[in-house]
Design a protein around this motif. Structure first.
Motif, PDB file in Angstrom:
ATOM      1  N   HIS A  81      44.685  42.509  35.948  1.00  0.00           N
ATOM      2  CA  HIS A  81      43.404  43.260  35.685  1.00  0.00           C
ATOM      3  C   HIS A  81      42.681  42.637  34.498  1.00  0.00           C
ATOM      4  CE1 HIS A  81      46.209  45.848  33.782  1.00  0.00           C
ATOM      5  NE2 HIS A  81      45.430  46.358  32.994  1.00  0.00           N
ATOM      6  N   LYS A  82      43.530  42.401  33.285  1.00  0.00           N
ATOM      7  CA  LYS A  82      42.885  41.891  32.291  1.00  0.00           C
ATOM      8  C   LYS A  82      42.592  40.232  32.530  1.00  0.00           C
ATOM      9  CE  LYS A  82      44.437  44.365  28.333  1.00  0.00           C
ATOM     10  NZ  LYS A  82      45.189  44.118  26.918  1.00  0.00           N
ATOM     11  N   ALA A  83      43.192  39.720  33.129  1.00  0.00           N
ATOM     12  CA  ALA A  83      42.882  38.201  33.538  1.00  0.00           C
ATOM     13  C   ALA A  83      41.797  38.099  34.901  1.00  0.00           C
ATOM     14  CB  ALA A  83      44.119  37.367  33.774  1.00  0.00           C
ATOM     15  N   GLY A  84      41.636  39.168  35.482  1.00  0.00           N
ATOM     16  CA  GLY A  84      40.961  38.920  36.420  1.00  0.00           C
ATOM     17  C   GLY A  84      41.563  38.172  37.653  1.00  0.00           C
ATOM     18  N   GLN A  85      42.808  38.214  37.859  1.00  0.00           N
ATOM     19  CA  GLN A  85      43.750  37.295  38.907  1.00  0.00           C
ATOM     20  C   GLN A  85      44.394  38.284  39.666  1.00  0.00           C
ATOM     21  OE1 GLN A  85      45.795  34.353  36.280  1.00  0.00           O
ATOM     22  NE2 GLN A  85      44.152  33.172  35.818  1.00  0.00           N
ATOM     23  N   LEU A  86      44.389  37.644  40.901  1.00  0.00           N
ATOM     24  CA  LEU A  86      45.218  38.488  42.025  1.00  0.00           C
ATOM     25  C   LEU A  86      46.725  38.063  41.892  1.00  0.00           C
ATOM     26  CD1 LEU A  86      45.459  39.769  44.772  1.00  0.00           C
ATOM     27  CD2 LEU A  86      45.304  37.787  46.014  1.00  0.00           C
ATOM     28  N   ARG A  87      47.615  38.741  41.899  1.00  0.00           N
ATOM     29  CA  ARG A  87      49.089  38.528  42.049  1.00  0.00           C
ATOM     30  C   ARG A  87      49.695  38.336  43.403  1.00  0.00           C
ATOM     31  NH1 ARG A  87      54.138  40.761  42.418  1.00  0.00           N
ATOM     32  NH2 ARG A  87      55.797  39.616  41.111  1.00  0.00           N
ATOM     33  N   ASP A  88      49.271  39.422  44.155  1.00  0.00           N
ATOM     34  CA  ASP A  88      49.585  39.434  45.700  1.00  0.00           C
ATOM     35  C   ASP A  88      49.003  40.489  46.408  1.00  0.00           C
ATOM     36  OD1 ASP A  88      51.236  38.920  47.733  1.00  0.00           O
ATOM     37  OD2 ASP A  88      52.994  40.149  47.179  1.00  0.00           O
ATOM     38  N   PHE A  89      48.366  40.128  47.525  1.00  0.00           N
ATOM     39  CA  PHE A  89      47.941  40.978  48.489  1.00  0.00           C
ATOM     40  C   PHE A  89      49.102  41.862  49.187  1.00  0.00           C
ATOM     41  CE2 PHE A  89      46.460  42.467  52.863  1.00  0.00           C
ATOM     42  CZ  PHE A  89      45.327  43.010  52.310  1.00  0.00           C
TER      43      PHE A  89
END
Length: 310
Positions: free
Chosen positions: A148-156
């Motif tokens: 959330h801090k980086a604003g990046q998806l890890r996995d759906f």
């Protein structure tokens, strides 16, 4: 812009919120902050009306400045007229850890997309939001593990249908931006546990193993006491044990805490009634939330009324 756009009279967009997170913490590798979201059927609705005669965005209510900033970014990126009016109508309480701000932003992006038929993808919305504030993956259609801090998806991770949260609010509000700047008190041992819990919950969600999901969510609530104390957690844990709820879930950056139940179990009506009664004795008010399911269209969610029990 590179293509012709079809201008509608107005564009509409919507996004669900979340009841905090099933899991949130810090990973040992590079101290990455992460969360596993829990989408619920509470929504932010946004209408965008373009006005080529203006060079700025009016937003209603006027304090939704981040929504205005996002709209300006998107319009400038696509080389569209930068004038218009945005109206935000949200049923998600602010400052409670329910992803109200992220939902406003995602709904805004979808409203502009709907107006101009831009074909904006979830990845595009994620990129735009990362320039505004930390977000929680609500642009994707279901549960995510998200940096959330980086604003990046890890996995759906899919969806978790037929779950209910019987929740209470300990009061007050918390500013997410300030909260995310706090120094995390977690030890290496904590971070290694977070890694193990994350690996476990990914498998549990894929298998729809709600018992394990509830257990991991409970452990995350306990670990988060180091960062943001929930004074009612001991009482809620006791109620969880008494009624054999699936587990406890908290808004890790907010004042809300609740019990997870499955509406597919035959004793659901009893547990729902018992959880409501016992939690109401703690704060005097109980809120009922339901997990979001994929069946709802991403741009035009139906408004599903939630219950507020006093």
């Amino acid at each position: 812009m590179g293509k012709n756009v079809q201008i509608a009279q107005a564009g509409i967009g919507q996004s669900f919120g979340t009841f905090g997170e099933l899991l949130q913490g810090v990973l040992p590798d590079n101290d990455l902050d992460f969360l596993v979201s829990f989408p619920i059927t509470r929504y932010s609705h946004v209408t965008f009306v373009p006005d080529p005669g203006r060079d700025s965005i009016e937003v209603i209510p006027s304090h939704k400045t981040k929504t205005r900033d996002l709209a300006s970014k998107i319009l400038s990126w696509y080389k569209l007229p930068t004038g218009g009016r945005i109206t935000v109508n949200s049923m998600i309480p602010v400052g409670k850890g329910l992803a109200s701000s992220s939902a406003d932003l995602v709904a805004c992006a979808r409203a502009i997309d709907n107006c101009y038929n831009l074909g904006i993808r979830e990845e595009d919305i994620q990129r735009f939001l990362a320039e505004i504030e930390p977000s929680d993956g609500v642009m994707y259609p279901g549960v995510t593990s998200f940096y959330h801090k980086a604003g990046q998806l890890r996995d759906f991770l899919g969806t978790l249908p037929h779950l209910t949260v019987v929740g209470i609010d300990e009061g007050g509000t918390i500013d997410t931006l300030s909260f995310n700047q706090r120094k995390k008190p977690f030890t290496l041992r904590d971070k290694l546990e977070y890694q193990r819990l994350l690996d476990e919950i990914v498998l549990a969600i894929h298998k729809k193993d709600y018992v394990r999901v509830g257990r991991i969510s409970t452990r995350s609530a306990q670990l988060n006491q180091k960062l943001l104390v929930k004074r009612t957690l001991p009482k809620v844990l006791d109620i969880c044990e008494r009624i054999r709820a699936l587990g406890v879930i908290v808004t890790h950056s907010g004042p809300c805490i609740g019990l997870l139940l499955s509406s597919r179990l035959p004793d659901y009506p009893y547990k729902l009634g018992k959880a409501t009664k016992l939690l109401k004795e703690i704060t005097g008010e109980v809120n009922i939330y339901h997990s979001w399911e994929r069946c709802h269209d991403l741009k035009h969610f139906p408004v599903i009324q939630e219950r507020n029990i006093k």
